[in-house]
Design a protein around this motif. Structure first.
Motif, mmCIF file in Angstrom:
data_model
loop_
_atom_site.group_PDB
_atom_site.id
_atom_site.type_symbol
_atom_site.label_atom_id
_atom_site.label_comp_id
_atom_site.label_asym_id
_atom_site.label_seq_id
_atom_site.Cartn_x
_atom_site.Cartn_y
_atom_site.Cartn_z
ATOM 1 N N GLN A 230 0.819 -1.208 0.000
ATOM 2 C CA GLN A 230 0.000 0.000 0.000
ATOM 3 C C GLN A 230 0.855 1.262 0.000
ATOM 4 O O GLN A 230 0.547 2.236 -0.694
ATOM 5 C CB GLN A 230 -0.933 0.006 1.215
ATOM 6 N N ALA A 231 1.960 1.253 0.751
ATOM 7 C CA ALA A 231 2.848 2.421 0.771
ATOM 8 C C ALA A 231 3.447 2.674 -0.611
ATOM 9 O O ALA A 231 3.585 3.825 -1.040
ATOM 10 C CB ALA A 231 3.955 2.218 1.809
ATOM 11 N N TYR A 232 3.790 1.602 -1.305
ATOM 12 C CA TYR A 232 4.320 1.734 -2.667
ATOM 13 C C TYR A 232 3.264 2.303 -3.604
ATOM 14 O O TYR A 232 3.538 3.238 -4.383
ATOM 15 C CB TYR A 232 4.793 0.370 -3.166
ATOM 16 N N LEU A 233 2.060 1.778 -3.563
ATOM 17 C CA LEU A 233 0.989 2.250 -4.445
ATOM 18 C C LEU A 233 0.658 3.716 -4.163
ATOM 19 O O LEU A 233 0.421 4.503 -5.086
ATOM 20 C CB LEU A 233 -0.253 1.376 -4.285
ATOM 21 N N ASP A 234 0.663 4.086 -2.894
ATOM 22 C CA ASP A 234 0.427 5.490 -2.536
ATOM 23 C C ASP A 234 1.538 6.387 -3.070
ATOM 24 O O ASP A 234 1.327 7.576 -3.320
ATOM 25 C CB ASP A 234 0.330 5.639 -1.020
ATOM 26 N N GLY A 235 2.728 5.805 -3.254
ATOM 27 C CA GLY A 235 3.886 6.581 -3.682
ATOM 28 C C GLY A 235 3.762 7.162 -5.074
ATOM 29 O O GLY A 235 4.431 8.149 -5.392
ATOM 30 N N TYR A 236 2.938 6.569 -5.931
ATOM 31 C CA TYR A 236 2.766 7.156 -7.262
ATOM 32 C C TYR A 236 1.308 7.496 -7.567
ATOM 33 O O TYR A 236 0.924 7.707 -8.714
ATOM 34 C CB TYR A 236 3.395 6.290 -8.354
ATOM 35 N N SER A 237 0.519 7.610 -6.529
ATOM 36 C CA SER A 237 -0.867 8.039 -6.699
ATOM 37 C C SER A 237 -0.945 9.535 -7.008
ATOM 38 O O SER A 237 -0.179 10.332 -6.461
ATOM 39 C CB SER A 237 -1.663 7.742 -5.423
ATOM 40 N N VAL A 238 -1.869 9.901 -7.888
ATOM 41 C CA VAL A 238 -2.156 11.316 -8.146
ATOM 42 C C VAL A 238 -3.636 11.580 -7.853
ATOM 43 O O VAL A 238 -4.252 12.468 -8.430
ATOM 44 C CB VAL A 238 -1.795 11.723 -9.590
ATOM 45 N N ALA A 239 -4.204 10.788 -6.958
ATOM 46 C CA ALA A 239 -5.629 10.860 -6.661
ATOM 47 C C ALA A 239 -5.958 12.044 -5.759
ATOM 48 O O ALA A 239 -5.077 12.675 -5.163
ATOM 49 C CB ALA A 239 -6.089 9.555 -6.008
ATOM 50 N N GLY A 240 -7.254 12.338 -5.655
ATOM 51 C CA GLY A 240 -7.732 13.368 -4.743
ATOM 52 C C GLY A 240 -7.182 14.738 -5.074
ATOM 53 O O GLY A 240 -7.350 15.249 -6.171
ATOM 54 N N SER A 241 -6.486 15.316 -4.106
ATOM 55 C CA SER A 241 -5.963 16.686 -4.262
ATOM 56 C C SER A 241 -4.491 16.719 -4.654
ATOM 57 O O SER A 241 -3.856 17.772 -4.582
ATOM 58 C CB SER A 241 -6.161 17.453 -2.955
ATOM 59 N N ALA A 242 -3.926 15.584 -5.072
ATOM 60 C CA ALA A 242 -2.484 15.510 -5.369
ATOM 61 C C ALA A 242 -2.059 16.475 -6.466
ATOM 62 O O ALA A 242 -0.908 16.913 -6.498
ATOM 63 C CB ALA A 242 -2.099 14.084 -5.750
ATOM 64 N N LEU A 243 -2.977 16.822 -7.379
ATOM 65 C CA LEU A 243 -2.642 17.708 -8.496
ATOM 66 C C LEU A 243 -3.117 19.138 -8.269
ATOM 67 O O LEU A 243 -3.051 19.964 -9.188
ATOM 68 C CB LEU A 243 -3.252 17.175 -9.793
ATOM 69 N N ALA A 244 -3.566 19.437 -7.066
ATOM 70 C CA ALA A 244 -4.177 20.745 -6.793
ATOM 71 C C ALA A 244 -3.219 21.910 -7.008
ATOM 72 O O ALA A 244 -3.650 23.025 -7.319
ATOM 73 C CB ALA A 244 -4.732 20.773 -5.368
ATOM 74 N N ASN A 245 -1.921 21.669 -6.846
ATOM 75 C CA ASN A 245 -0.934 22.747 -6.995
ATOM 76 C C ASN A 245 -0.213 22.708 -8.342
ATOM 77 O O ASN A 245 0.844 23.319 -8.495
ATOM 78 C CB ASN A 245 0.087 22.674 -5.862
ATOM 79 N N MET A 246 -0.787 22.018 -9.316
ATOM 80 C CA MET A 246 -0.178 21.950 -10.641
ATOM 81 C C MET A 246 -0.049 23.356 -11.237
ATOM 82 O O MET A 246 -1.006 24.121 -11.298
ATOM 83 C CB MET A 246 -1.038 21.083 -11.563
ATOM 84 N N GLN A 247 1.172 23.701 -11.679
ATOM 85 C CA GLN A 247 1.414 25.017 -12.276
ATOM 86 C C GLN A 247 1.429 24.986 -13.804
ATOM 87 O O GLN A 247 1.232 26.014 -14.446
ATOM 88 C CB GLN A 247 2.755 25.560 -11.773
ATOM 89 N N ILE A 248 1.671 23.810 -14.383
ATOM 90 C CA ILE A 248 1.782 23.667 -15.837
ATOM 91 C C ILE A 248 0.391 23.443 -16.433
ATOM 92 O O ILE A 248 -0.377 22.626 -15.918
ATOM 93 C CB ILE A 248 2.687 22.467 -16.191
ATOM 94 N N PRO A 249 0.027 24.124 -17.524
ATOM 95 C CA PRO A 249 -1.233 23.812 -18.206
ATOM 96 C C PRO A 249 -1.253 22.336 -18.607
ATOM 97 O O PRO A 249 -0.295 21.834 -19.209
ATOM 98 C CB PRO A 249 -1.206 24.721 -19.434
ATOM 99 N N THR A 250 -2.343 21.662 -18.261
ATOM 100 C CA THR A 250 -2.392 20.211 -18.390
ATOM 101 C C THR A 250 -3.777 19.759 -18.833
ATOM 102 O O THR A 250 -4.782 20.376 -18.474
ATOM 103 C CB THR A 250 -2.050 19.547 -17.031
ATOM 104 N N THR A 251 -3.806 18.685 -19.605
ATOM 105 C CA THR A 251 -5.063 18.037 -19.978
ATOM 106 C C THR A 251 -5.006 16.571 -19.589
ATOM 107 O O THR A 251 -3.985 15.907 -19.782
ATOM 108 C CB THR A 251 -5.324 18.152 -21.490
ATOM 109 N N ILE A 252 -6.105 16.080 -19.040
ATOM 110 C CA ILE A 252 -6.271 14.654 -18.754
ATOM 111 C C ILE A 252 -7.417 14.145 -19.619
ATOM 112 O O ILE A 252 -8.540 14.636 -19.511
ATOM 113 C CB ILE A 252 -6.575 14.399 -17.265
#
Length: 314
Positions: A230-252
């Protein structure tokens, strides 16, 4: 299924492979002695390049995966120089680095992006990734400003959002042949790694017989410091608010009918205004196939957004 099939490769027009013409094999610096491979193709359709497009493949894909070649060829036609990057232990690069690939090896990919940006400077640097490569693209974009990488834009196609949910989905709810496909490729890759470094014991033979969750956990406990799956999987998660501080214009971009990455994870994302979330009703996992010619809507989609970024920069 069609997205990565041999049927699709045989039906695609020759233009889908144009990025292979004149492609230069390249070794890039991942930092701390890590070496990653890639391929660079310079555009020849415009008097001056629109910019540099960097493409990330998915898990157990490579720079020669069909979707990477097709997207690269489409962007090449539009005047972009193309760099296709292999992650560690992908694309026949198993002998370059002794330690195994895992999805939390973000620092070496960020370092490689910095090396690419320095060696091929351009007025626009745009990044697109698919599946796990989409997850890496989002995390690289988060790190780019502090790493001094002049990234203009990032686009993630069907990225892994919550790895623990995605792993469960691939095992429990996706059609059985998806897990069989990925596990077959992963086991082949692990055997290639063992052959490249015979003095290392990367796995025990009985571990290769486990399912996706079991083999992942065995390798995480054996080869990383995470202490738990679980710690490993959490290590590359971008779920929830993980991208809230993204500064680069991005599309998903994702599809509601993607059987590999559950759409619920996308709908729960907390995103800033500069991150566009586009959920298509159909498309499967990184497919978006339009018709019998097996071309993908995704190529035009990526090209339109990359070209808009280049136009703004000009």
């Amino acid at each position: 299924m069609l997205s990565s099939s041999g049927v699709r490769r045989s039906l695609l027009p020759r233009s889908a492979y144009k990025v292979l013409e004149g492609a230069e094999p390249v070794m890039v610096d991942g930092g701390e002695g890590v070496r990653l491979t890639g391929a660079y193709t310079a555009q020849k359709t415009q008097p001056a390049s629109r910019g540099l497009a960097v493409l990330f493949h998915g898990w157990e894909g490579s720079v020669d995966s069909t979707y990477v070649l097709q997207t690269g060829s489409r962007l090449l036609d539009d005047g972009w120089d193309i760099f296709r990057l292999n992650f560690r232990d992908h694309g026949e690069s198993h002998s370059l680095n002794e330690a195994l690939f895992h999805s939390c090896r973000l620092d070496e990919v960020v370092h490689a992006m910095g090396d690419i940006a320095r060696r091929w400077p351009s007025r626009s640097l745009a990044l697109a990734g698919f599946s796990l490569g989409g997850n890496f693209a989002l995390r690289v974009a988060m790190k780019a400003p502090e790493a001094g990488i002049p990234l203009s834009y990032a686009l993630a196609v069907c990225p892994i959002i919550d790895p623990s949910e995605g792993l469960f989905s691939l095992e429990e709810s996706a059609p059985w042949f998806y897990q069989a496909y990925f596990m077959n490729k992963w086991r082949h890759s692990l055997r290639a790694k063992q052959a490249a470094f015979p003095h290392r014991e990367y796995f025990e033979l009985q571990e290769l017989k486990q399912n996706l969750r079991g083999l992942t956990e065995a390798l995480v406990l054996r080869h990383t410091d995470f202490g738990s799956l679980q710690a490993y999987l959490d290590g590359y998660s971008v779920a929830g608010s993980a991208l809230a501080n993204m500064q680069i214009p991005t599309t998903i971009l994702t599809a509601r009918d993607d059987p590999v990455i559950p759409v619920d994870a996308f709908e729960k994302l907390e995103l800033p205004s500069n991150v566009e979330l586009d959920i298509s009703p159909y498309g499967g996992h990184c497919g978006f196939i339009r018709g019998w010619d097996m071309t993908s809507f995704c190529d035009d989609y990526i090209a339109a957004r990359f070209n808009a970024i280049a136009h703004a920069a000009a």
